[in-house]
Design a protein around this motif. Structure first.
Motif, PDB file in Angstrom:
ATOM      1  N   UNK A   1       0.810  -1.220   0.000  1.00 18.54           N
ATOM      2  CA  UNK A   1       0.000   0.000   0.000  1.00 18.54           C
ATOM      3  C   UNK A   1       0.844   1.270   0.000  1.00 18.54           C
ATOM      4  N   UNK A   2       2.158   1.134   0.135  1.00 18.65           N
ATOM      5  CA  UNK A   2       3.037   2.301   0.147  1.00 18.65           C
ATOM      6  C   UNK A   2       3.290   2.747  -1.284  1.00 18.65           C
ATOM      7  N   UNK A   3       3.130   4.030  -1.542  1.00 15.37           N
ATOM      8  CA  UNK A   3       3.374   4.565  -2.879  1.00 15.37           C
ATOM      9  C   UNK A   3       4.881   4.665  -3.095  1.00 15.37           C
ATOM     10  N   UNK A   4       5.376   3.915  -4.058  1.00 10.95           N
ATOM     11  CA  UNK A   4       6.815   3.842  -4.299  1.00 10.95           C
ATOM     12  C   UNK A   4       7.160   4.538  -5.605  1.00 10.95           C
ATOM     13  N   UNK A   5       8.207   5.357  -5.587  1.00 14.81           N
ATOM     14  CA  UNK A   5       8.746   5.921  -6.816  1.00 14.81           C
ATOM     15  C   UNK A   5      10.142   5.343  -7.025  1.00 14.81           C
ATOM     16  N   UNK A   6      10.472   5.088  -8.279  1.00 17.99           N
ATOM     17  CA  UNK A   6      11.729   4.403  -8.571  1.00 17.99           C
ATOM     18  C   UNK A   6      12.207   4.843  -9.943  1.00 17.99           C
ATOM     19  N   UNK A   7      13.510   4.785 -10.152  1.00 14.22           N
ATOM     20  CA  UNK A   7      14.081   5.019 -11.475  1.00 14.22           C
ATOM     21  C   UNK A   7      14.518   3.666 -12.012  1.00 14.22           C
ATOM     22  N   UNK A   8      13.829   3.190 -13.082  1.00 10.48           N
ATOM     23  CA  UNK A   8      14.077   1.887 -13.703  1.00 10.48           C
ATOM     24  C   UNK A   8      13.540   0.769 -12.808  1.00 10.48           C
ATOM     25  N   UNK A   9      12.224   0.658 -12.793  1.00 10.63           N
ATOM     26  CA  UNK A   9      11.561  -0.323 -11.924  1.00 10.63           C
ATOM     27  C   UNK A   9      11.899  -1.759 -12.321  1.00 10.63           C
ATOM     28  N   UNK A  10      12.112  -2.022 -13.619  1.00  4.94           N
ATOM     29  CA  UNK A  10      12.387  -3.397 -14.039  1.00  4.94           C
ATOM     30  C   UNK A  10      13.687  -3.911 -13.444  1.00  4.94           C
ATOM     31  N   UNK A  11      14.734  -3.100 -13.521  1.00  6.59           N
ATOM     32  CA  UNK A  11      16.014  -3.510 -12.941  1.00  6.59           C
ATOM     33  C   UNK A  11      15.893  -3.671 -11.426  1.00  6.59           C
ATOM     34  N   UNK A  12      15.164  -2.749 -10.776  1.00  3.16           N
ATOM     35  CA  UNK A  12      14.977  -2.842  -9.320  1.00  3.16           C
ATOM     36  C   UNK A  12      14.222  -4.118  -8.940  1.00  3.16           C
ATOM     37  N   UNK A  13      13.171  -4.444  -9.687  1.00  2.00           N
ATOM     38  CA  UNK A  13      12.395  -5.647  -9.385  1.00  2.00           C
ATOM     39  C   UNK A  13      13.238  -6.902  -9.529  1.00  2.00           C
ATOM     40  N   UNK A  14      14.021  -6.975 -10.602  1.00  2.00           N
ATOM     41  CA  UNK A  14      14.837  -8.170 -10.818  1.00  2.00           C
ATOM     42  C   UNK A  14      15.918  -8.292  -9.743  1.00  2.00           C
ATOM     43  N   UNK A  15      16.497  -7.166  -9.348  1.00  2.00           N
ATOM     44  CA  UNK A  15      17.526  -7.205  -8.300  1.00  2.00           C
ATOM     45  C   UNK A  15      16.936  -7.677  -6.971  1.00  2.00           C
ATOM     46  N   UNK A  16      15.768  -7.151  -6.628  1.00  2.00           N
ATOM     47  CA  UNK A  16      15.139  -7.540  -5.363  1.00  2.00           C
ATOM     48  C   UNK A  16      14.687  -8.993  -5.391  1.00  2.00           C
ATOM     49  N   UNK A  17      14.223  -9.462  -6.537  1.00  2.00           N
ATOM     50  CA  UNK A  17      13.812 -10.867  -6.636  1.00  2.00           C
ATOM     51  C   UNK A  17      14.982 -11.813  -6.377  1.00  2.00           C
ATOM     52  N   UNK A  18      16.174 -11.395  -6.769  1.00  2.00           N
ATOM     53  CA  UNK A  18      17.342 -12.260  -6.573  1.00  2.00           C
ATOM     54  C   UNK A  18      17.662 -12.464  -5.103  1.00  2.00           C
ATOM     55  N   UNK A  19      17.185 -11.566  -4.260  1.00  2.00           N
ATOM     56  CA  UNK A  19      17.412 -11.733  -2.813  1.00  2.00           C
ATOM     57  C   UNK A  19      16.108 -12.067  -2.092  1.00  2.00           C
ATOM     58  N   UNK A  20      15.128 -12.585  -2.858  1.00  2.00           N
ATOM     59  CA  UNK A  20      13.919 -13.100  -2.254  1.00  2.00           C
ATOM     60  C   UNK A  20      12.879 -12.075  -1.871  1.00  2.00           C
ATOM     61  N   UNK A  21      12.909 -10.894  -2.483  1.00  2.00           N
ATOM     62  CA  UNK A  21      11.939  -9.858  -2.140  1.00  2.00           C
ATOM     63  C   UNK A  21      11.204  -9.408  -3.396  1.00  2.00           C
ATOM     64  N   UNK A  22      10.030  -8.837  -3.194  1.00  2.00           N
ATOM     65  CA  UNK A  22       9.242  -8.323  -4.308  1.00  2.00           C
ATOM     66  C   UNK A  22       9.085  -6.813  -4.189  1.00  2.00           C
ATOM     67  N   UNK A  23       9.009  -6.159  -5.335  1.00  2.00           N
ATOM     68  CA  UNK A  23       8.773  -4.721  -5.372  1.00  2.00           C
ATOM     69  C   UNK A  23       7.344  -4.502  -5.855  1.00  2.00           C
ATOM     70  N   UNK A  24       6.479  -4.043  -4.967  1.00  2.00           N
ATOM     71  CA  UNK A  24       5.080  -3.805  -5.316  1.00  2.00           C
ATOM     72  C   UNK A  24       4.729  -2.362  -4.991  1.00  2.00           C
ATOM     73  N   UNK A  25       3.624  -1.882  -5.548  1.00  2.00           N
ATOM     74  CA  UNK A  25       3.162  -0.532  -5.227  1.00  2.00           C
ATOM     75  C   UNK A  25       3.895   0.578  -5.951  1.00  2.00           C
TER      76      UNK A  25
END
Length: 520
Positions: free
Chosen positions: A1-25
């Motif tokens: 539910x937290x509004x997240x702003x990011x530069x290059x969300x695809x790279x951030x999502x893939x990086x976080x997935x590699x350490x077992x986390x998801x980027x949502x919101x």
């Protein structure tokens, strides 16, 4: 539910997935927003945008050099960069949100570009399987073929020469053989593909050089080049670039799968190396039939073109009949090929010179054919003229969904530059709308697959085509689902038609009887 702003969300999502986390919101991706606001910009790097829009210099991380080859950034240096990057991203997010609203691009951003990020993450992680033994054999064959063509080139002139050396080619073609010279460069006369194509037929060696370049490029890029890119899972995981092509199309790198020729025998042999993920699986490929011509019919509202697509007629045959002034039944294969080249060429602003060059016909005949084409489809001529005028007046053109491309060279005093700009202006609304429709289709297909429980992975998107890796028992259901969602992705005044095929590799595929037309 937290509004997240990011530069290059695809790279951030893939990086976080590699350490077992998801980027949502994610509510704002400043890289994608910058791309939508100015697609002609070459790069959308955070450091550059922060400097330009905020006058904020993000500290660079120190890199190894000769003095300190083992230099690595300290925690404090990393923290300083991370902090400045985060601050810049938040402030840029507010500016780009205003930009998108002002340009009328907020809906396209929120409903197409941002949701597509998750689709691309899944596709990159899925990858596509490769037939490694076949690829190794193909590489050997291509190396032999390259050597054979080089020997034939040497025989054609009676001596050896450096076929990869521009200087030696200049000396051979323009000094020794005295062939007509093309444009001059800083190092002599050009020997690029355009010049050589114009010299085709002037001497046998020209054919061999062109053939050599085609085969060598396929060998180095794919036959040999794909091997090192295959991961331990036996699959290639290309990277899809969402913020590069100024038309809105996706591109890919490592490897670039967009450039594999699909109509040449050599290109098809490379496609054969891409296979289903196991004997119990199959590839399913779905592609739009003549989507750019259908969009041209919609935006031009040309009655004859609209009628042809609504009736399911052979548009190329109809065009040939009008251009060569014969009945549709009397049209030859060669005449239909000319019409096909022109039908698609009009979308790219093709001139009589371009048609004559590609089809090997006199320029006068090409000019007459184009004139007959516009008599057959007068509203297409109106679209071409009006689009150039609109672009010259406002400085940009738009797709049906509002994607913009700024084209500043429409008023260039240089005729070649201005001509290129005019071709961009004619093409972008068509090709860009096709790209937008494909992106919508990808999102819809992914969402339906998730909800269906069918065992299928979206693997590739190449121009007008989607490729999936599917469990064999689910092939027919997946084919129907994909066809339905692609055909219904956007309502044009003519049907969107989708062709679906399946097979064990990307080349040897059988057409499935699930052709579906979208709403009109």
């Amino acid at each position: 539910d937290v509004r997240i702003v990011v530069h290059d969300a695809k790279t951030a999502r893939r990086a976080l997935r590699r350490v077992g986390s998801e980027l949502a919101g994610v509510a704002m991706d400043t890289m994608l927003a910058s791309y939508l606001a100015n697609a002609s910009r070459r790069q959308h790097l955070l450091d550059d945008l922060a400097q330009e829009r905020l006058q904020l210099a993000i500290p660079a991380l120190p890199a190894p050099d000769r003095k300190d080859p083992s230099r690595t950034p300290s925690v404090a240096e990393r923290a300083a960069r991370a902090g400045a990057s985060a601050a810049a991203t938040v402030r840029l997010a507010a500016l780009f949100a205003e930009d998108l609203e002002r340009l009328g691009l907020t809906k396209l951003f929120e409903t197409v570009e941002l949701p597509l990020v998750d689709v691309l993450v899944d596709m990159e992680e899925a990858g596509i399987a490769v037939d490694v033994p076949y690829l190794a054999e193909l590489a050997r064959e291509f190396r032999d073929e390259v050597a054979r063509i080089e020997d034939e080139a040497h025989e054609a002139v009676g001596h050896a020469f450096g076929i990869n050396s521009p200087k030696q080619l200049q000396d051979l073609l323009f000094t020794e053989l005295k062939l007509p010279r093309g444009r001059r460069t800083g190092t002599g006369y050009s020997t690029d593909a355009t010049v050589l194509e114009e010299l085709r037929g002037a001497h046998p060696v020209v054919e061999r050089i062109l053939e050599y370049r085609e085969v060598e490029k396929l060998r180095s890029t794919y036959a040999d080049g794909l091997g090192p890119l295959i991961d331990a899972d036996g699959r290639i995981h290309t990277t899809f670039e969402q913020a590069v092509a100024s038309t809105g199309r996706l591109s890919s790198r490592a490897p670039n799968l967009q450039n594999i020729p699909i109509r040449t025998p050599l290109g098809r042999r490379i496609r054969r190396a891409f296979i289903a993920g196991g004997p119990d699986r199959s590839l399913v490929a779905a592609d739009y039939s003549q989507i750019e011509l259908r969009i041209l019919a919609h935006v031009s509202q040309d009655p004859a073109l609209l009628d042809a697509f609504r009736q399911g007629a052979d548009v190329h045959r109809r065009t040939a009949a009008a251009g060569f002034r014969v009945s549709e039944e009397a049209v030859t294969r060669e005449q239909r090929d000319v019409a096909k080249m022109l039908n698609f060429g009009i979308v790219y602003g093709m001139s009589d010179f371009g048609l004559a060059w590609r089809m090997g016909m006199p320029r006068e005949e090409a000019a007459q054919f184009i004139d007959e084409y516009f008599k057959r489809y007068p509203q297409v001529r109106r679209y071409v003229i009006e689009t150039k005028a609109i672009c010259m007046e406002q400085g940009y053109v738009e797709t049906l969904l509002g994607r913009r491309r700024y084209i500043p060279d429409m008023t260039s005093p240089n005729q070649a530059i201005r001509g290129a700009a005019e071709r961009m202006a004619i093409n972008m609304p068509i090709q860009g709308t096709a790209a937008d429709i494909m992106k919508i289709a990808m999102i819809r297909v992914r969402d339906r697959l998730r909800a269906s429980g069918l065992e299928a992975l979206l693997c590739l998107q190449v121009h007008d085509e989607l490729v999936l890796d599917v469990a064999k028992p689910d092939v027919e259901q997946v084919a129907a689902l994909v066809s339905e969602e692609m055909a219904g992705a956007y309502a044009l005044d003519v049907p969107l038609v989708v062709d679906v095929r399946s097979g064990q590799n990307w080349d040897d595929m059988t057409r499935l009887d699930v052709r579906t037309s979208g709403p009109t």
